[in-house]
Scaffold this motif. Structure first.
Motif, PDB file in Angstrom:
ATOM      1  N   ALA C 203       0.815  -1.216   0.000  1.00 25.94           N
ATOM      2  CA  ALA C 203       0.000   0.000   0.000  1.00 25.94           C
ATOM      3  C   ALA C 203       0.847   1.263   0.000  1.00 25.94           C
ATOM      4  CB  ALA C 203      -0.916   0.005   1.220  1.00 25.94           C
ATOM      5  N   ALA C 204       2.163   1.114   0.250  1.00 28.43           N
ATOM      6  CA  ALA C 204       3.017   2.296   0.392  1.00 28.43           C
ATOM      7  C   ALA C 204       2.907   3.288  -0.766  1.00 28.43           C
ATOM      8  CB  ALA C 204       4.474   1.871   0.609  1.00 28.43           C
ATOM      9  N   PRO C 205       2.929   2.861  -2.042  1.00 29.73           N
ATOM     10  CA  PRO C 205       2.821   3.854  -3.125  1.00 29.73           C
ATOM     11  C   PRO C 205       1.542   4.672  -3.023  1.00 29.73           C
ATOM     12  CG  PRO C 205       3.465   1.724  -4.012  1.00 29.73           C
ATOM     13  CD  PRO C 205       3.137   1.500  -2.577  1.00 29.73           C
ATOM     14  N   PHE C 206       0.424   4.026  -2.655  1.00 35.82           N
ATOM     15  CA  PHE C 206      -0.834   4.758  -2.548  1.00 35.82           C
ATOM     16  C   PHE C 206      -0.784   5.748  -1.390  1.00 35.82           C
ATOM     17  CE2 PHE C 206      -3.629   2.479  -5.456  1.00 35.82           C
ATOM     18  CZ  PHE C 206      -2.877   1.352  -5.720  1.00 35.82           C
ATOM     19  N   ILE C 207      -0.213   5.276  -0.262  1.00 37.84           N
ATOM     20  CA  ILE C 207      -0.156   6.138   0.923  1.00 37.84           C
ATOM     21  C   ILE C 207       0.681   7.374   0.621  1.00 37.84           C
ATOM     22  CG2 ILE C 207       0.664   6.248   3.291  1.00 37.84           C
ATOM     23  CD1 ILE C 207      -0.081   3.346   3.603  1.00 37.84           C
ATOM     24  N   PHE C 208       1.807   7.180  -0.081  1.00 32.34           N
ATOM     25  CA  PHE C 208       2.636   8.340  -0.386  1.00 32.34           C
ATOM     26  C   PHE C 208       1.970   9.266  -1.389  1.00 32.34           C
ATOM     27  CE2 PHE C 208       6.443   8.479   1.928  1.00 32.34           C
ATOM     28  CZ  PHE C 208       6.650   7.188   2.371  1.00 32.34           C
ATOM     29  N   ASN C 209       1.175   8.717  -2.291  1.00 28.04           N
ATOM     30  CA  ASN C 209       0.406   9.558  -3.197  1.00 28.04           C
ATOM     31  C   ASN C 209      -0.475  10.505  -2.403  1.00 28.04           C
ATOM     32  OD1 ASN C 209      -0.660  10.374  -5.712  1.00 28.04           O
ATOM     33  ND2 ASN C 209      -2.442   9.089  -5.374  1.00 28.04           N
ATOM     34  N   ALA C 210      -1.149   9.942  -1.377  1.00 30.57           N
ATOM     35  CA  ALA C 210      -1.999  10.783  -0.537  1.00 30.57           C
ATOM     36  C   ALA C 210      -1.166  11.783   0.248  1.00 30.57           C
ATOM     37  CB  ALA C 210      -2.805   9.907   0.422  1.00 30.57           C
ATOM     38  N   TYR C 266       6.567  19.511  -0.340  1.00 31.52           N
ATOM     39  CA  TYR C 266       6.280  18.475  -1.324  1.00 31.52           C
ATOM     40  C   TYR C 266       7.556  17.711  -1.677  1.00 31.52           C
ATOM     41  CZ  TYR C 266       4.292  16.402  -5.572  1.00 31.52           C
ATOM     42  OH  TYR C 266       3.835  15.537  -6.523  1.00 31.52           O
ATOM     43  N   GLY C 267       8.664  18.473  -1.833  1.00 33.96           N
ATOM     44  CA  GLY C 267       9.925  17.831  -2.192  1.00 33.96           C
ATOM     45  C   GLY C 267      10.399  16.870  -1.126  1.00 33.96           C
ATOM     46  N   VAL C 268      10.241  17.257   0.151  1.00 35.54           N
ATOM     47  CA  VAL C 268      10.676  16.371   1.229  1.00 35.54           C
ATOM     48  C   VAL C 268       9.857  15.076   1.216  1.00 35.54           C
ATOM     49  CG1 VAL C 268      10.690  16.096   3.728  1.00 35.54           C
ATOM     50  CG2 VAL C 268      11.608  18.160   2.713  1.00 35.54           C
ATOM     51  N   VAL C 269       8.533  15.230   1.046  1.00 37.07           N
ATOM     52  CA  VAL C 269       7.693  14.023   1.014  1.00 37.07           C
ATOM     53  C   VAL C 269       8.102  13.135  -0.162  1.00 37.07           C
ATOM     54  CG1 VAL C 269       5.342  13.160   0.812  1.00 37.07           C
ATOM     55  CG2 VAL C 269       5.778  15.214   2.114  1.00 37.07           C
ATOM     56  N   THR C 270       8.414  13.762  -1.306  1.00 40.56           N
ATOM     57  CA  THR C 270       8.830  12.967  -2.466  1.00 40.56           C
ATOM     58  C   THR C 270      10.138  12.229  -2.193  1.00 40.56           C
ATOM     59  OG1 THR C 270       7.833  14.642  -3.886  1.00 40.56           O
ATOM     60  CG2 THR C 270       9.264  13.054  -4.946  1.00 40.56           C
ATOM     61  N   LEU C 271      11.059  12.891  -1.513  1.00 40.71           N
ATOM     62  CA  LEU C 271      12.331  12.227  -1.198  1.00 40.71           C
ATOM     63  C   LEU C 271      12.102  11.007  -0.312  1.00 40.71           C
ATOM     64  CD1 LEU C 271      14.876  15.106  -0.618  1.00 40.71           C
ATOM     65  CD2 LEU C 271      15.093  13.195  -2.184  1.00 40.71           C
ATOM     66  N   VAL C 272      11.260  11.201   0.724  1.00 36.20           N
ATOM     67  CA  VAL C 272      10.958  10.065   1.606  1.00 36.20           C
ATOM     68  C   VAL C 272      10.294   8.951   0.806  1.00 36.20           C
ATOM     69  CG1 VAL C 272       9.667   9.317   3.631  1.00 36.20           C
ATOM     70  CG2 VAL C 272      10.745  11.558   3.600  1.00 36.20           C
ATOM     71  N   GLU C 273       9.437   9.363  -0.137  1.00 36.34           N
ATOM     72  CA  GLU C 273       8.757   8.358  -0.964  1.00 36.34           C
ATOM     73  C   GLU C 273       9.767   7.549  -1.766  1.00 36.34           C
ATOM     74  OE1 GLU C 273       6.901   9.835  -4.437  1.00 36.34           O
ATOM     75  OE2 GLU C 273       5.296   8.336  -4.399  1.00 36.34           O
ATOM     76  N   ARG C 274      10.758   8.241  -2.310  1.00 36.21           N
ATOM     77  CA  ARG C 274      11.752   7.538  -3.110  1.00 36.21           C
ATOM     78  C   ARG C 274      12.476   6.480  -2.306  1.00 36.21           C
ATOM     79  NH1 ARG C 274      12.706   9.728  -8.254  1.00 36.21           N
ATOM     80  NH2 ARG C 274      11.952  11.858  -8.235  1.00 36.21           N
ATOM     81  N   VAL C 275      12.754   6.796  -1.045  1.00 37.69           N
ATOM     82  CA  VAL C 275      13.457   5.831  -0.206  1.00 37.69           C
ATOM     83  C   VAL C 275      12.539   4.684   0.193  1.00 37.69           C
ATOM     84  CG1 VAL C 275      14.511   5.519   2.056  1.00 37.69           C
ATOM     85  CG2 VAL C 275      15.104   7.503   0.686  1.00 37.69           C
ATOM     86  N   VAL C 283       9.299   4.504  -9.432  1.00 37.50           N
ATOM     87  CA  VAL C 283      10.471   5.112  -8.805  1.00 37.50           C
ATOM     88  C   VAL C 283      11.750   4.581  -9.439  1.00 37.50           C
ATOM     89  CG1 VAL C 283      11.727   5.378  -6.635  1.00 37.50           C
ATOM     90  CG2 VAL C 283       9.258   5.433  -6.641  1.00 37.50           C
ATOM     91  N   ARG C 284      11.673   3.319  -9.870  1.00 35.74           N
ATOM     92  CA  ARG C 284      12.868   2.718 -10.450  1.00 35.74           C
ATOM     93  C   ARG C 284      13.147   3.226 -11.846  1.00 35.74           C
ATOM     94  NH1 ARG C 284      12.333  -2.519 -11.658  1.00 35.74           N
ATOM     95  NH2 ARG C 284      10.351  -2.908 -10.637  1.00 35.74           N
TER      96      ARG C 284
END
Lengths: 312, 275, 288
Positions: C203-210, C266-275, C283-284
């Motif tokens: 579910a992580a990709p969906f959660i990070f989308n939100a 937004y950028g910080v959340v995206t960085l965390v999402e990438r990790v 992401v890959r």
């Protein structure tokens, strides 16, 4: 040759009705209905609970005896409740829509129309501009690389925050009333449409684009025969987002001008003068408007896609 | 009639002497669909003994996957009985009596290969040291030593499926259920994996139920082939393989092999599989 | 001062030509490609600023209407204490606290209703419905309930971020494929084991989308909520009052701070999402 296995046989006669009951119980509409009724019930409970302290104070001041029934009834009919009861809100909406002439300044219909007109104008212009920009982004590399990153970045910026400024500035140069609010709505609905349509115009698979090249199709032919039909689902999805945010923009845009007309103005006025029920009524009207607008786009979506043979 | 005479004269007695891992009797499963009831399985009588390699072959709709899923307690029969290790399928599942290999490798992309193989071990509560040993052992069995720290997407399809098999072998389950595990792979990789699977079977002595729609694969791998046909899903033939246990790939051109394959085809034709 | 205007237009033409040339380059090294990828929009952005400055000065546009970038910059630099106080009030208090509570609440409720398909059937359409509504409208109600200060703004943020998180988490929890779930059944895994080892990572990709959507909604919600009433500090407050005083350069300075805050958040959340979702194809880089 194999004998067919006997089917598990349920009790005779009750089969059809239990199946029907199960179908209803498992349906989405039933679940939504139950949840909505539960929310209304909880709302009523909270109405009594939150309004009780003030009510009890009043009883004490007036030296009045009270019963639970009376408390319940009174908390649901306060002039300035902490939480108005559902029927209070409905009554207020009724009072300001049906009982009043639509052209009067006290009519929710009047205010609703003001908000709706700038919403629609902004939405239409924003969508049109968004599509145009998306077309140029998809067909021109320089536009794509220079503008698209900014469009995406702009989605992280709280654009709504500049609404007051736009209103005041445009008022200062003589543009007032409908147009400045419509411009805010335009600006807000523009971005989701650009992002969605760029994705949509780029959605055809590589093999489809290759096929067009084998036909030596011109750019405009490829656009009208392939890219545009492929992008239609994305258009409707973005339009739903755009129309909702257009409405929010119109509401916020009504606030800076001293809250004269429109649903946003009613919200602000209710807030200034402590007219709780008025606030809730205006909020419900805005919510209903948003729901209807999104539903209309949804209907348009289904009609357009059905004509293209999409599966229902 | 669901089972025809098998060529081995001692067939019945031999099977009763070995412990029955799976016993199905009058097994049936009817699905209720929007288009009416569908008989996925009908009156299946079958006993699978320990150490056998049984293939189930037939076209889609013949019930082979459904049968496997019933054994695994992923579906419930609507008639008849089935016992796994002498218990109901549900008890057998709770006791982790079998390993299941699906058509797709189904590895978790957020785990490395070794952590993927560790998944069942974690769930079943094996101690950490034992986990490490088992992972090493099974990855070695499937020739994936050296790929422990890789992620699934860094491996080819065949290697992913091998990792999936290693995962099914990692814990102690004597029964291996495999549902068309090599179906998505190309023929050359498939031949290679078939050889490796036979090798694995010899070394681990598990009981294997293998569903396939490839006739050469079924004949090459099995000690017994169950031919099934659709509408309703049923067993049309059970063939005891006369091939020796040592099977180089070249055996697939031998007359014996072709005779068995021919018999499988006849069984499929008799069940109207080609219509 | 038509000289400035001419200079600006010339700059625009050159910058456009430069960009057209840059996008046609096909460099071999990925580092250069990335550099060009950043350079082109940067040149475009700078061009906009230059044209803005040129038009305002060249046509003598009244600065109360549209101040030139240079003036905004001076105002920004000289008002740092005010801007910082506003930022602290709006962003650090209302936005971050409301965001954390709202997202957490949405997540928890999604897990709670996970075991009840009935509740999911009922709540999910409602969640989608509420997301389309003008939720900022609850701001005056929140002010009535929680007072003028930042808690009422945080409350608005909570309401705005709750539903996208709920809907996306439920979708994410349902995203594990039937094969994955069957596998867990064959292991006789418990509900919690399946939840933690399979469904939550899936579910992580969906959660990070939100989480990304909510980062923008939170900032908008807090600022607009302040339009409805706030003590004498806050980004929304500053914007509406300075607008009233026609100090438009201050308004722009505040907007610049808001824009920066929004994009960094937004950028910080995206960085965390990438990790956290390093394994996801998007992401890959799209390889299956």
């Amino acid at each position: 040759m194999t004998a067919s296995a006997p089917m598990a046989a349920p009790g005779a006669g009750s089969n059809a009705s239990t199946a029907a009951f199960r179908r209803v119980a498992e349906s989405k509409t039933f679940a939504i209905l139950v949840v909505v009724l539960a929310i209304i019930a909880i709302w009523y409970a909270f109405t009594v609970y939150l309004n009780a302290p003030w009510q009890l104070d009043t009883y004490r001041r007036d030296g009045q005896e009270w019963t639970a029934m009376q408390l319940a009834r009174d908390t649901m009919a306060q002039e300035r409740p902490v939480l108005p009861s559902p029927h209070q809100v409905v009554a207020e909406i009724w009072k300001t829509t049906v009982d009043v002439r639509p052209s009067s300044k006290r009519s929710l219909v009047y205010h609703g129309w003001i908000t709706l007109s700038s919403t629609l104008l902004g939405f239409v212009i924003g969508t049109a501009l968004g599509i145009l920009l998306a077309v140029s982004i998809v067909h021109n590399r320089a536009m794509d690389k220079s503008v698209m990153p900014w469009v995406i970045a702009s989605q992280t910026i709280p654009i709504l925050a500049i609404a007051p400024m736009i209103i005041v500035v445009l008022n200062a140069i003589g543009l007032s009333g409908l147009l400045p609010k419509a411009l805010i709505s335009t600006y807000l609905s523009f971005f989701p449409v650009v992002v969605g349509m760029v994705k949509g115009f780029r959605s055809p698979e590589a093999i489809q684009l290759d096929l067009m090249r084998t036909y030596n199709a011109s750019t405009s032919q490829t656009f009208w025969k392939l890219r545009w039909p492929s992008a239609l689902p994305y258009l409707f999805t973005s339009m739903k987002v755009a129309v909702a945010i257009s409405l929010v923009g119109a509401i916020v845009g009504e606030m800076p001008t001293g809250a004269v007309a429109g649903l946003g103005a009613r919200l602000l006025a209710g807030s200034y003068y402590g007219q709780t029920v008025q606030i809730w009524a205006a909020l419900f009207a805005a919510a209903a408007m948003a729901a209807v607008l999104v539903a209309l786009v949804g209907i348009g979506q289904r009609l357009a896609l059905a004509r293209m043979g999409a599966r229902p | 009639m669901s089972m025809q005479a098998s060529p081995s004269p001692q067939g019945g007695g031999e099977r009763n002497a070995r412990a029955s891992v799976v016993e199905a009797s009058g097994l049936g499963l009817t699905f209720q669909t929007n288009d009416g009831p569908v008989q996925a399985l009908s009156n299946v009588d079958l006993a699978i003994g320990k150490g056998e390699f049984v293939s189930f072959i037939g076209p889609s709709g013949c019930g082979k996957t459904t049968f496997l899923r019933v054994i695994a307690d992923l579906e419930s029969p609507t008639s008849g009985t089935v016992r796994v290790n002498g218990m109901s399928p549900e008890e057998a599942r709770r006791k982790r009596a079998y390993g299941y290999v699906f058509q797709a490798a189904g590895l978790y992309p957020w785990r490395t290969i070794e952590r993927n193989v560790a998944l069942p071990l974690e769930i079943m509560g094996y101690p950490k040291q034992e986990q490490r040993e088992r992972i090493k052992r099974t990855l070695d069995l499937v020739n994936l030593t050296g790929f422990e720290k890789k992620y699934p997407w860094q491996l080819s399809g065949g290697m992913q499926q091998r990792a999936s098999i290693a995962r099914a072998l990692a814990f102690d389950a004597d029964l291996l259920l495999m549902d068309e595990p090599f179906g998505a792979l190309d023929e050359i990789v498939r031949d290679h994996l078939n050889e490796q699977l036979l090798e694995l079977w010899k070394r681990t002595d598990k009981t294997i139920c293998f569903v396939t729609h490839s006739i050469p694969e079924a004949v090459y791998l099995s000690t017994r082939i169950v031919v099934m046909s659709p509408r309703p899903g049923r067993v049309t033939d059970v063939i005891e393989s006369t091939l020796p246990r040592e099977r180089p790939l070249g055996i697939r051109e031998s007359p014996e092999f072709l005779a068995i394959a021919h018999r499988v085809r006849e069984g499929l034709r008799a069940g109207h599989s080609y219509e | 001062m038509s000289g400035i205007l001419l200079g600006a237009l010339l700059f625009w033409a050159c910058a456009w030509a430069l960009n057209e040339w840059l996008v046609r380059q096909k460099p071999a090294s990925p580092a250069i490609k990335r550099l060009i990828g950043i350079l082109v929009p940067a040149i475009f952005g700078i061009t906009i600023l230059v044209i803005w400055e040129g038009i305002v000065r060249g046509f003598n546009v009244p600065t109360v209407l549209l101040p030139p970038p240079s003036m905004i910059w001076t105002r920004l630099v000289s008002s740092l204490p005010t801007l910082w106080a506003d930022f602290r009030q709006t962003f650090l208090k209302a936005v971050l606290i409301g965001y954390a509570i709202g997202c957490l609440a949405g997540f928890v409720v999604a897990i709670v209703i996970d075991r009840s398909p009935f509740l999911q059937r009922g709540l999910l359409p409602l969640g989608n419905f509420v997301s389309a509504l003008p939720i900022v409208g609850v701001a005056p109600i929140m002010v009535m309930w929680f007072g003028f200060d930042w808690p009422s703004k945080a409350a608005v943020v909570i309401v705005m971020t709750f539903f996208p998180m709920l809907v996306n988490t439920v979708q994410g929890l349902a995203s594990a494929s039937p094969i994955d779930r069957d596998l867990m059944r064959t292991y006789a895994a418990s509900y919690w084991q399946t939840l933690f080892k399979l469904r939550l990572p899936a579910a992580a990709p969906f959660i990070f989308n939100a989480l990304k959507i909510n980062s923008t909604l939170a900032l908008i919600g807090a600022i607009v909520a302040e339009f409805f009433g706030t003590p004498i500090v806050g980004m929304g407050f500053r914007i509406s009052t300075e607008v009233g005083r026609m100090n438009i350069d201050m308004v722009w300075a505040e907007i610049a701070v808001a824009a920066l805050a929004g994009s960094v958040f937004y950028g910080v959340v995206t960085l965390v999402e990438r990790v956290a979702t390093f394994w996801h194809p998007s992401v890959r880089g799209g390889r299956a």
